[in-house]
Design an enzyme around this catalytic site. Structure first.
Site, PDB file in Angstrom:
ATOM      1  N   ILE A 115       0.861  -1.184   0.000  1.00 15.57           N
ATOM      2  CA  ILE A 115       0.000   0.000   0.000  1.00 15.57           C
ATOM      3  C   ILE A 115       0.894   1.228   0.000  1.00 15.57           C
ATOM      4  CG2 ILE A 115      -0.248  -0.044   2.531  1.00 15.57           C
ATOM      5  CD1 ILE A 115      -3.143   1.128   1.945  1.00 15.57           C
ATOM      6  N   MET A 130       1.048   4.990   0.649  1.00 18.96           N
ATOM      7  CA  MET A 130       0.478   6.198   1.243  1.00 18.96           C
ATOM      8  C   MET A 130       1.505   7.330   1.274  1.00 18.96           C
ATOM      9  SD  MET A 130      -1.591   4.848   4.584  1.00 18.96           S
ATOM     10  CE  MET A 130      -2.424   3.261   4.639  1.00 18.96           C
ATOM     11  N   PRO A 134       7.418  11.677  -0.337  1.00 18.27           N
ATOM     12  CA  PRO A 134       8.625  12.349   0.162  1.00 18.27           C
ATOM     13  C   PRO A 134       8.352  13.607   0.978  1.00 18.27           C
ATOM     14  CG  PRO A 134       8.991  11.584  -2.077  1.00 18.27           C
ATOM     15  CD  PRO A 134       7.543  11.309  -1.762  1.00 18.27           C
ATOM     16  N   ILE A 148       7.883   2.351   1.180  1.00 16.03           N
ATOM     17  CA  ILE A 148       6.806   1.400   0.905  1.00 16.03           C
ATOM     18  C   ILE A 148       7.238  -0.028   1.237  1.00 16.03           C
ATOM     19  CG2 ILE A 148       5.158   0.569  -0.799  1.00 16.03           C
ATOM     20  CD1 ILE A 148       4.968   3.596  -0.001  1.00 16.03           C
ATOM     21  N   ALA A 156      -9.250  15.706   2.342  1.00 20.75           N
ATOM     22  CA  ALA A 156      -9.885  14.417   2.627  1.00 20.75           C
ATOM     23  C   ALA A 156     -10.884  14.026   1.554  1.00 20.75           C
ATOM     24  CB  ALA A 156     -10.574  14.468   3.988  1.00 20.75           C
ATOM     25  N   GLU A 159      -4.398  -1.290  11.660  1.00 19.09           N
ATOM     26  CA  GLU A 159      -2.976  -1.208  11.314  1.00 19.09           C
ATOM     27  C   GLU A 159      -2.151  -0.784  12.528  1.00 19.09           C
ATOM     28  OE1 GLU A 159       0.088   1.318   8.435  1.00 19.09           O
ATOM     29  OE2 GLU A 159      -2.059   1.296   7.980  1.00 19.09           O
ATOM     30  N   GLN A 209      21.197  -6.787  42.444  1.00 17.75           N
ATOM     31  CA  GLN A 209      19.887  -6.181  42.702  1.00 17.75           C
ATOM     32  C   GLN A 209      19.450  -5.271  41.555  1.00 17.75           C
ATOM     33  OE1 GLN A 209      19.165  -2.886  45.598  1.00 17.75           O
ATOM     34  NE2 GLN A 209      17.935  -4.417  46.684  1.00 17.75           N
ATOM     35  N   GLY A 214      28.764  -4.976  26.664  1.00 20.25           N
ATOM     36  CA  GLY A 214      29.334  -4.818  25.327  1.00 20.25           C
ATOM     37  C   GLY A 214      28.766  -5.773  24.311  1.00 20.25           C
ATOM     38  N   ASN A 255       4.368   8.483  16.782  1.00 17.49           N
ATOM     39  CA  ASN A 255       3.754   8.485  18.112  1.00 17.49           C
ATOM     40  C   ASN A 255       3.280   9.871  18.524  1.00 17.49           C
ATOM     41  OD1 ASN A 255       4.171   5.783  18.182  1.00 17.49           O
ATOM     42  ND2 ASN A 255       5.531   5.782  19.963  1.00 17.49           N
TER      43      ASN A 255
END
Length: 386
Positions: A130, A132, A135, A164, A186, A251, A288, A349, A375
């Site tokens: 898909i 969407m 750039p 993509i 939209a 999604e 601990q 390491g 996010n």
């Protein structure tokens, strides 16, 4: 999860789901992981793994039987997502193909379109993507500039897409394109299926990413690409944004599902390492600080799993809300990053060495906080419900 890391038993799955999980786990161990390092070097998986997955019934299994699927519930998809993530098989794009691209065609396509594409997607003959992101647009879907203009019985498409997934191997792409000029982003967007063998359609080389090296992410180019107007998804033009909004919640939950499973796997690897690695004559796990860090991670993973499972229940009832999905995506992907970072630290390491699974998880997991909407965008969506 083994080693006592799961504190609350899950109740979503029955014995048939458990059998499917065992089959998927064996398939991943025997037919994916032995080749994954080579796929990372070539920057895409072998095309044959798609055909093999189709042969075993792992693709589009939630699609109706008349279109080549098995008509299963989405818990089968959840199992596939969890097992691929747990194994670190970040190059496999089955989830996007099965649970996003096929869903758009099944949910919004007409009977002719479903019969034309879905059976071949189920066998792996067609790989779906898909398109969407562009750039200059990123998470702003209303700002897309790729345009589809009517010409006779066709659309002529011009533009480009970037980042993509499945792009390099794809045989068909659901393209987000502008079909109107109302000025209201939209209302001007549509979804059009473009087959990869159309003249004027081309693919860039797989992009060199920080992680997920075996995933064939690339740029797609459309130069006077002609497709019949019958390739339009939905009843009419301008429905693209509405269709996207209906599917984006699922999604985003997919990303949350993958994040929790990946975090759980990271903890499992770290438990094993810290119980065996000795420092000053004691195992790392006996200090601990290590015990407390491991306890914190166990708690966070459990919290994420419970919320994600509740969201999955809502998906099965077709009631998952946009805010719940955004919350799951943002919190679980953030949690995964925190957990894996702590796990790297507990490895010392060796956590920075690619021969250890935790190092690969470290570079593969970072994208979870970006794709599917960053996010920061998730927080914006949640804030609108306050």
């Amino acid at each position: 999860m083994k080693d006592g890391a799961r504190m609350i038993p899950r109740t979503l799955f029955n014995s048939e789901h458990d059998d499917f999980r065992k089959t998927v786990r064996r398939f991943i161990a025997e037919e994916i992981m032995p080749h994954h390092e080579r796929w990372e070097e070539q920057q895409h998986v072998d095309r044959a793994i798609w055909n093999r997955a189709g042969e075993l019934g792992f693709l589009c299994n939630t699609m109706p039987e008349q279109y080549g699927g098995a008509g299963t519930d989405r818990l089968y998809s959840v199992i596939m997502m969890e097992e691929l993530s747990a194994a670190g098989a970040s190059g496999i794009g089955f989830n996007l193909h099965t649970d996003i691209v096929a869903n758009y065609i099944n949910n919004f396509g007409n009977e002719t379109q479903k019969k034309q594409w879905l059976p071949k997607m189920a066998t792996g003959e067609l790989v779906g993507a898909i398109a969407m992101t562009e750039p200059g647009t990123g998470s702003d879907l209303q700002g897309v500039k790729t345009r589809a203009v009517k010409d006779g019985d066709d659309y002529v498409i011009n533009g480009s897409k970037i980042f993509i997934t499945n792009g390099y191997l794809c045989d068909l792409v659901v393209v987000v394109a502008k079909t109107g000029d109302s000025g209201e982003g939209a209302k001007d967007m549509s979804l059009i299926v473009v087959e990869a063998d159309r003249a004027g359609f081309s693919k860039g080389k797989p992009l060199k990413k920080v992680g997920m090296h075996a995933q064939d992410t690339c740029e797609l180019f459309f130069k006077d690409v002609r497709v019949p107007q019958t390739n339009l998804l939905g009843p009419k033009e301008g429905m693209g944004f509405i269709m996207l909004m209906q599917e984006l919640a699922w999604e985003r939950l997919i990303i949350a599902i993958i994040s929790v499973s990946g975090a759980e796997a990271a903890l499992r690897h770290t438990l094993e390492y810290t119980r065996n690695r000795k420092v000053f004559g004691k195992t790392v796990a006996s200090f601990q600080n290590s015990r407390f860090k491991l306890a914190e991670m166990k708690a966070e993973i459990a919290i994420g799993q419970v919320f994600v499972d509740r969201c999955i229940e809502q998906v099965l009832k077709r009631k998952l809300g946009v805010d719940a999905a955004a919350t799951a995506k943002y919190w679980c992907s953030d949690m995964m990053s925190r957990v894996i970072d702590e796990c790297v630290q507990l490895h010392g390491g060796y956590g920075y060495m690619m021969e250890y699974p935790i190092a690969k998880a470290y570079i593969d997991s970072r994208a979870q906080r970006i794709y599917g909407g960053t996010n920061e965008i998730m927080k914006e969506l949640i804030s609108r419900t306050l």
